[in-house]
Scaffold this active site. Structure first.
Site, PDB file in Angstrom:
ATOM      1  N   TYR A 164      -8.129 -10.698   2.736  1.00  0.00           N
ATOM      2  CA  TYR A 164      -9.326  -9.955   3.159  1.00  0.00           C
ATOM      3  C   TYR A 164     -10.209  -9.534   1.992  1.00  0.00           C
ATOM      4  O   TYR A 164     -11.343  -9.128   2.191  1.00  0.00           O
ATOM      5  CB  TYR A 164      -8.962  -8.758   4.036  1.00  0.00           C
ATOM      6  N   GLU A 165      -9.677  -9.623   0.763  1.00  0.00           N
ATOM      7  CA  GLU A 165     -10.515  -9.319  -0.410  1.00  0.00           C
ATOM      8  C   GLU A 165     -11.338 -10.535  -0.807  1.00  0.00           C
ATOM      9  O   GLU A 165     -12.130 -10.465  -1.743  1.00  0.00           O
ATOM     10  CB  GLU A 165      -9.635  -8.904  -1.594  1.00  0.00           C
ATOM     11  N   HIS A 174      -3.066  -0.129  -4.831  1.00  0.00           N
ATOM     12  CA  HIS A 174      -2.449  -1.348  -5.359  1.00  0.00           C
ATOM     13  C   HIS A 174      -2.662  -1.385  -6.870  1.00  0.00           C
ATOM     14  O   HIS A 174      -3.688  -1.842  -7.360  1.00  0.00           O
ATOM     15  CB  HIS A 174      -3.061  -2.598  -4.719  1.00  0.00           C
ATOM     16  N   MET A 213      -1.727  -6.947   7.158  1.00  0.00           N
ATOM     17  CA  MET A 213      -2.690  -7.920   6.610  1.00  0.00           C
ATOM     18  C   MET A 213      -2.161  -8.610   5.353  1.00  0.00           C
ATOM     19  O   MET A 213      -2.953  -9.040   4.512  1.00  0.00           O
ATOM     20  CB  MET A 213      -4.005  -7.197   6.270  1.00  0.00           C
ATOM     21  N   SER A 214      -0.841  -8.711   5.232  1.00  0.00           N
ATOM     22  CA  SER A 214      -0.304  -9.278   3.973  1.00  0.00           C
ATOM     23  C   SER A 214       1.015  -9.988   4.229  1.00  0.00           C
ATOM     24  O   SER A 214       1.320 -10.352   5.359  1.00  0.00           O
ATOM     25  CB  SER A 214      -0.100  -8.150   2.951  1.00  0.00           C
ATOM     26  N   SER A 223       0.818  -1.226   0.000  1.00  0.00           N
ATOM     27  CA  SER A 223       0.000   0.000   0.000  1.00  0.00           C
ATOM     28  C   SER A 223       0.839   1.258   0.000  1.00  0.00           C
ATOM     29  O   SER A 223       1.714   1.427   0.858  1.00  0.00           O
ATOM     30  CB  SER A 223      -0.838   0.093   1.286  1.00  0.00           C
ATOM     31  N   ALA A 269       2.644  -2.088   4.279  1.00  0.00           N
ATOM     32  CA  ALA A 269       2.357  -1.032   5.246  1.00  0.00           C
ATOM     33  C   ALA A 269       1.889  -1.739   6.515  1.00  0.00           C
ATOM     34  O   ALA A 269       1.198  -2.757   6.439  1.00  0.00           O
ATOM     35  CB  ALA A 269       1.259  -0.130   4.718  1.00  0.00           C
ATOM     36  N   HIS A 277      -5.020  -9.737  -1.408  1.00  0.00           N
ATOM     37  CA  HIS A 277      -5.047 -10.054   0.023  1.00  0.00           C
ATOM     38  C   HIS A 277      -6.129 -11.083   0.335  1.00  0.00           C
ATOM     39  O   HIS A 277      -7.145 -11.149  -0.362  1.00  0.00           O
ATOM     40  CB  HIS A 277      -5.375  -8.789   0.830  1.00  0.00           C
ATOM     41  N   HIS A 289      -7.310   4.207   5.903  1.00  0.00           N
ATOM     42  CA  HIS A 289      -6.490   3.698   4.798  1.00  0.00           C
ATOM     43  C   HIS A 289      -5.793   4.857   4.088  1.00  0.00           C
ATOM     44  O   HIS A 289      -4.652   4.731   3.637  1.00  0.00           O
ATOM     45  CB  HIS A 289      -7.365   2.913   3.814  1.00  0.00           C
ATOM     46  N   ASN A 312       1.471   3.916  10.977  1.00  0.00           N
ATOM     47  CA  ASN A 312       0.584   4.438  12.047  1.00  0.00           C
ATOM     48  C   ASN A 312       0.833   3.665  13.338  1.00  0.00           C
ATOM     49  O   ASN A 312       1.332   2.540  13.307  1.00  0.00           O
ATOM     50  CB  ASN A 312      -0.889   4.247  11.632  1.00  0.00           C
TER      51      ASN A 312
END
Ligand code: HPA
Length: 256
Positions: free
Chosen positions: A75-76, A51, A195-196, A20, A103, A73, A231, A219
């Site tokens: 989550y997609e 992306h 998350m990756s 990201s 990220a 990902h 995001h 963050n």
């Protein structure tokens, strides 16, 4: 999967996967070829902003470098096997060293947002592995190459670029974590959360590739700062920090 001839013949041995907000890395380098993931049969395409979804062959320090701009990902809704199709493709065309970037939120009070952390190890909390169905029982004691880590640490030190090392915890998402989840992650030894990356690292290691992983700490993780997570903020901090990674890679790539 029909792979374009320009990729098969690109002669790159090293690839970098951009997470990201880091896509701009590719724009600063002379490019010789690019192809959208969507143009390669069987390769999944991300719908997440930030992306881009393409392979770029670039030239860095006189060497061909394959850049994977964007990833998909879990989550997609993709499976762990889908998420690593990019890795198998890169292995098939001769990539043997892979640098995975992402990220991430920081949990370590000494690792400030805007800085980079190299992965020394990870904790897989995704509930899935790309190796399901085989190969079984691959050793993961040194998934992140000690050799590559040594080179990057040395070059970062010489160049005065801050580069932390730590443990990356992979959460499924797509929601950000709760403060209670972040307290748990801290208690089990995580320095960063994202998350990756973990499925790709597992697949690449199982294929015998040398792996390095880098988290752009965008963050404070949930509950560690009063600001709600977004995001857009993650993306903006990633873009600002990309310059440091470019400098580090320019210096490191000729040595790896
Ligand atoms: N949590 C999970 N993934 C992330 C974060 C975070 O705080 N920041 C960037 N990616």
């Amino acid at each position: 999967m029909k792979i374009p001839d320009e990729l098969i013949n690109c002669r790159a041995e090293t690839a970098i996967v951009l997470g990201s907000g880091l896509g701009c890395f590719a724009e600063n380098l002379p490019q010789t070829f690019s192809v959208d993931y969507g143009a390669i049969d069987g390769l999944p395409v991300s719908g997440v902003p930030g992306h881009a979804g393409r392979f770029v062959v670039a030239s860095l320090a006189g060497q061909p470098l394959l850049i994977a701009q964007g990833r998909v990902h879990l989550y997609e809704g993709w499976s762990a096997q889908d998420v690593v199709k990019n890795i198998s493709l890169m292995h098939a065309i001769g990539i043997r060293k892979i640098l995975l970037t992402n990220a991430a939120g920081t949990l370590n009070s000494s690792y400030l947002p805007g800085s980079w952390m190299m992965l020394s190890d990870h904790i897989n909390l995704l509930g899935a592995s790309p190796l399901s169905g085989g190969p079984n029982f691959v050793d993961m004691s040194h998934i992140y190459s000690i050799r590559l880590r040594g080179i990057f640490l040395q070059i970062a030190k010489q160049a005065g670029i801050p580069l932390h090392e730590g443990v990356y915890a992979a959460m499924h998402g797509p929601q950000f974590e709760t403060p209670a989840e972040i307290r748990m992650l801290k208690a089990i030894g995580s320095d960063a959360v994202g998350m990756s990356t973990v499925p790709e690292a597992i697949q690449a290691h199982a294929l015998g590739m040398e792996v390095a992983g880098f988290s752009c700490l965008t963050n404070w993780a949930a509950g560690l700062s009063p600001t709600p997570l977004s995001h857009e903020d993650v993306h903006a901090v990633g873009q600002d920090a990309a310059g440091q990674m470019i400098e580090l890679l320019l210096k490191a790539l000729p040595k790896i």
